[in-house]
Design a protein around this motif. Structure first.
Motif, PDB file in Angstrom:
ATOM      1  N   HIS A   1       0.808  -1.230   0.000  1.00 39.38           N
ATOM      2  CA  HIS A   1       0.000   0.000   0.000  1.00 39.38           C
ATOM      3  C   HIS A   1       0.836   1.273   0.000  1.00 39.38           C
ATOM      4  O   HIS A   1       0.344   2.322   0.406  1.00 39.38           O
ATOM      5  CB  HIS A   1      -0.942   0.035   1.222  1.00 39.38           C
ATOM      6  CG  HIS A   1      -2.140  -0.873   1.093  1.00 39.38           C
ATOM      7  ND1 HIS A   1      -2.033  -2.237   1.015  1.00 39.38           N
ATOM      8  CD2 HIS A   1      -3.465  -0.610   1.041  1.00 39.38           C
ATOM      9  CE1 HIS A   1      -3.235  -2.772   0.922  1.00 39.38           C
ATOM     10  NE2 HIS A   1      -4.119  -1.808   0.929  1.00 39.38           N
TER      11      HIS A   1
ATOM     12  N   ASP B   1       1.683   2.982  -2.451  1.00 36.22           N
ATOM     13  CA  ASP B   1       1.088   3.885  -3.443  1.00 36.22           C
ATOM     14  C   ASP B   1      -0.013   4.771  -2.862  1.00 36.22           C
ATOM     15  O   ASP B   1      -0.331   5.812  -3.424  1.00 36.22           O
ATOM     16  CB  ASP B   1       0.522   3.057  -4.607  1.00 36.22           C
ATOM     17  CG  ASP B   1      -0.429   1.978  -4.111  1.00 36.22           C
ATOM     18  OD1 ASP B   1       0.039   1.119  -3.325  1.00 36.22           O
ATOM     19  OD2 ASP B   1      -1.623   2.002  -4.469  1.00 36.22           O
TER      20      ASP B   1
ATOM     21  N   ASP C   1       1.055   8.240  -2.537  1.00 33.69           N
ATOM     22  CA  ASP C   1       1.631   8.881  -3.732  1.00 33.69           C
ATOM     23  C   ASP C   1       1.421  10.401  -3.830  1.00 33.69           C
ATOM     24  O   ASP C   1       2.271  11.099  -4.353  1.00 33.69           O
ATOM     25  CB  ASP C   1       1.015   8.260  -5.006  1.00 33.69           C
ATOM     26  CG  ASP C   1       1.700   6.961  -5.417  1.00 33.69           C
ATOM     27  OD1 ASP C   1       2.679   6.571  -4.761  1.00 33.69           O
ATOM     28  OD2 ASP C   1       1.229   6.340  -6.391  1.00 33.69           O
TER      29      ASP C   1
ATOM     30  N   LYS D   1       3.370   8.713  -9.142  1.00 34.50           N
ATOM     31  CA  LYS D   1       2.657   7.440  -9.141  1.00 34.50           C
ATOM     32  C   LYS D   1       3.678   6.301  -9.098  1.00 34.50           C
ATOM     33  O   LYS D   1       4.438   6.120 -10.042  1.00 34.50           O
ATOM     34  CB  LYS D   1       1.844   7.366 -10.442  1.00 34.50           C
ATOM     35  CG  LYS D   1       0.559   6.612 -10.350  1.00 34.50           C
ATOM     36  CD  LYS D   1      -0.259   6.937 -11.604  1.00 34.50           C
ATOM     37  CE  LYS D   1      -1.196   5.886 -12.063  1.00 34.50           C
ATOM     38  NZ  LYS D   1      -1.627   4.811 -11.346  1.00 34.50           N
ATOM     39  N   LEU D   2       3.697   5.556  -7.991  1.00 38.16           N
ATOM     40  CA  LEU D   2       4.704   4.491  -7.868  1.00 38.16           C
ATOM     41  C   LEU D   2       4.390   3.286  -8.750  1.00 38.16           C
ATOM     42  O   LEU D   2       5.282   2.523  -9.106  1.00 38.16           O
ATOM     43  CB  LEU D   2       4.823   4.032  -6.409  1.00 38.16           C
ATOM     44  CG  LEU D   2       5.428   5.030  -5.423  1.00 38.16           C
ATOM     45  CD1 LEU D   2       5.500   4.400  -4.042  1.00 38.16           C
ATOM     46  CD2 LEU D   2       6.823   5.466  -5.867  1.00 38.16           C
ATOM     47  N   SER D   3       3.107   3.117  -9.084  1.00 46.15           N
ATOM     48  CA  SER D   3       2.742   1.908  -9.831  1.00 46.15           C
ATOM     49  C   SER D   3       3.375   1.891 -11.218  1.00 46.15           C
ATOM     50  O   SER D   3       3.425   0.855 -11.870  1.00 46.15           O
ATOM     51  CB  SER D   3       1.234   1.731  -9.906  1.00 46.15           C
ATOM     52  OG  SER D   3       0.696   2.757 -10.684  1.00 46.15           O
TER      53      SER D   3
ATOM     54  N   VAL E   1       2.892  -1.879  -4.785  1.00 44.67           N
ATOM     55  CA  VAL E   1       2.410  -0.527  -5.096  1.00 44.67           C
ATOM     56  C   VAL E   1       1.058  -0.559  -5.822  1.00 44.67           C
ATOM     57  O   VAL E   1       0.719   0.368  -6.550  1.00 44.67           O
ATOM     58  CB  VAL E   1       3.463   0.260  -5.921  1.00 44.67           C
ATOM     59  CG1 VAL E   1       4.677   0.572  -5.064  1.00 44.67           C
ATOM     60  CG2 VAL E   1       3.889  -0.499  -7.176  1.00 44.67           C
ATOM     61  N   GLY E   2       0.305  -1.634  -5.644  1.00 46.10           N
ATOM     62  CA  GLY E   2      -1.011  -1.732  -6.275  1.00 46.10           C
ATOM     63  C   GLY E   2      -1.578  -3.116  -6.029  1.00 46.10           C
ATOM     64  O   GLY E   2      -0.887  -3.991  -5.494  1.00 46.10           O
TER      65      GLY E   2
ATOM     66  N   GLU F   1       1.990  -5.243  -9.991  1.00 46.56           N
ATOM     67  CA  GLU F   1       2.405  -4.054  -9.225  1.00 46.56           C
ATOM     68  C   GLU F   1       3.169  -4.459  -7.954  1.00 46.56           C
ATOM     69  O   GLU F   1       2.787  -4.113  -6.837  1.00 46.56           O
ATOM     70  CB  GLU F   1       1.164  -3.202  -8.902  1.00 46.56           C
ATOM     71  CG  GLU F   1       0.559  -2.639 -10.179  1.00 46.56           C
ATOM     72  CD  GLU F   1      -0.842  -2.071 -10.001  1.00 46.56           C
ATOM     73  OE1 GLU F   1      -1.125  -1.040 -10.610  1.00 46.56           O
ATOM     74  OE2 GLU F   1      -1.659  -2.646  -9.264  1.00 46.56           O
TER      75      GLU F   1
END
Ligand code: IMP
Ligand code: MG
Length: 422
Positions: free
Chosen positions: A323, A325, A328, A372-374, A406-407, A412
């Protein structure tokens, strides 16, 4: 190789997704504790699945999954979960087994669980699935195990309503039952993943007792509930979220203050969003609602005092952060690095509930990464600010973070070090 995955907070850390991801390289997945109180969400092929009892490796067509000896199993919940999976095209026939030492949840335990918790002066906020009653019947030596379904004298001695409930399920349960100790011995060269439920802080012994569940959600539970010795476990992974959540009652020192009016409180320290709006933001962005009960989860800052305690008491070799992200878009991120309790600053996680209730978090601030880390394919693509947050946690807990999620999707997931290698 045997790898254990536990929750390092109060459950709901994203274990389901991580087990599902790592199950790719496992042959057998053994869930070792808890029952239908758990709720594991997995997204696979664009489809979302909520699992309560069945280990999260089930979505792969070729994996064997086992409900371990430390579990408490409600036959109705089990069979409805199997039907749900079969209806959605996941074939489960012949690859779901149950340890013959696992205990059975009876409908009357579920009723007693609900009544007892409602009657408590300070309810625990149980999931109402009969979990605590089944474990207390077990420790009272009055429980019913899967193996007991074949023990005629025991079945004859049951109250007739219990027998009438169990009889229609008995053959199907017996057909799925295995002697888990000999099963594991026979598969000694297999890659086995031991999947925990809940988290260290909900563990009966390590957790915030009495505001805990009743199973062994600690790493030691993998040995006990997985029918292996502790030295057979090669790696222990602890999953934690970039922030904290808790469902049900009990102390939560780093909880966001939900009261918009309390200006004198910690909310004055939050530069851009008040804690109340941060709480709403995290709950909505992280979809922090219980999978089993639908209850909104309580949200708070990452509690590093508690996480370091979880690492130490569970010999966690490597952490899995999920989690991330969710943060972000924030300008600033905070994490709790100590507790202030009545004028003292405490860095060790206390047993006393009154100390935990009185604890005010000492917060440390980190710059946000505002990206956006994804979109990142590997750790090297992470923004520096995200790396700084991650690496501070590693130093604080003296434990590396091997995986960052990250998703929701399998894709991800950033692997810095796979537990299956070295
Ligand atoms: P029980 O396990 O139903 O007895 O509930 C005891 C406590 O553990 C309650 O506070 C529940 O909300 C919490 N709990 C049980 N299972 C989970 C879980 O899978 N995730 C988060 N909290 C849980
Ligand atoms: Mg859950």
């Amino acid at each position: 190789m045997k790898v254990v995955i536990i929750g390092a907070q109060w459950g709901d850390e994203g274990k389901g997704k991580i087990v599902d991801y790592l199950a790719n390289e496992a042959q057998i997945i053994v869930r070792f504790s808890g029952g239908a109180n758990a709720g594991h969400t997995i997204v696979s092929g664009g489809e979302e699945y909520a699992l309560h009892l069945i280990p999260s490796g089930i979505l792969y067509p070729d994996k064997i999954v086992v409900l371990g000896a430390g579990m408490v199993i409600d036959p109705q919940a089990l069979f409805s979960e199997l039907s749900m999976l079969n209806d959605r095209g996941i074939k489960t026939e012949g690859r779901v087994f149950i340890s013959d030492r696992a205990h059975l949840v009876l409908p009357r335990y579920i009723e007693i669980d609900k009544q007892r918790d409602a009657g408590r002066k300070k309810p625990i906020g149980t999931t109402g699935r009969g979990i605590g009653i089944t474990y207390s019947m077990k420790s009272d030596r009055d429980g019913i195990r899967i193996a007991d379904l074949s023990w005629k004298e025991k079945m004859d001695d049951l109250e007739s309503s219990d027998r009438e409930f169990l009889e229609p399920h008995a053959d199907r349960l017996k057909a799925m039952s295995v002697d888990l100790a000999s099963f594991i011995k026979h598969h000694c060269n297999a890659q086995i993943l031991f999947e925990g439920a809940q988290g260290v802080l909900l563990d009966l012994d390590n957790g915030t007792y009495p505001y805990v569940s009743s199973g062994m959600s600690c790493a030691a539970g993998a040995a006990v509930g997985g029918c292996v010795g502790p030295r057979a476990l090669d790696k222990i992974l602890g999953v934690f979220k970039a922030y904290s959540t808790r469902v049900g009652n009990g102390p939560f020192p780093s909880e966001f203050d939900e009261d918009e009016g309390s200006e004198a409180s910690r909310s004055s320290e939050v530069s851009r969003k008040s804690e109340a709006s941060l709480s709403r933001f995290v709950r909505n962005t992280g979809r922090e609602y219980g999978v089993t009960t639908g209850r909104p989860r309580r949200c708070g800052y990452l509690d590093l005092v508690a996480l370091r305690y979880a690492c130490f008491t569970n010999s966690i070799d490597s952490l899995v952060m999920t989690h991330l992200d969710v943060y972000d878009t924030l300008d600033e991120i905070k994490a709790c690095v100590a507790y202030r309790i009545g004028g003292r600053v405490i860095e060790d996680f206390p047993a006393s509930i009154s100390d935990l209730n009185a604890a005010e978090p000492v917060l440390r601030s980190f710059p946000g990464w505002k990206r956006k880390l994804s979109g990142c394919l590997n750790y090297e693509e992470f923004p520096t600010a995200a790396m700084e947050y991650i690496e501070f946690i590693e130093r604080f807990c003296e434990t590396p973070i091997g995986i960052v999620s990250v998703g929701y999707d399998r894709k991800e997931t950033i692997i810095r070090k796979s537990p299956w290698r070295g």
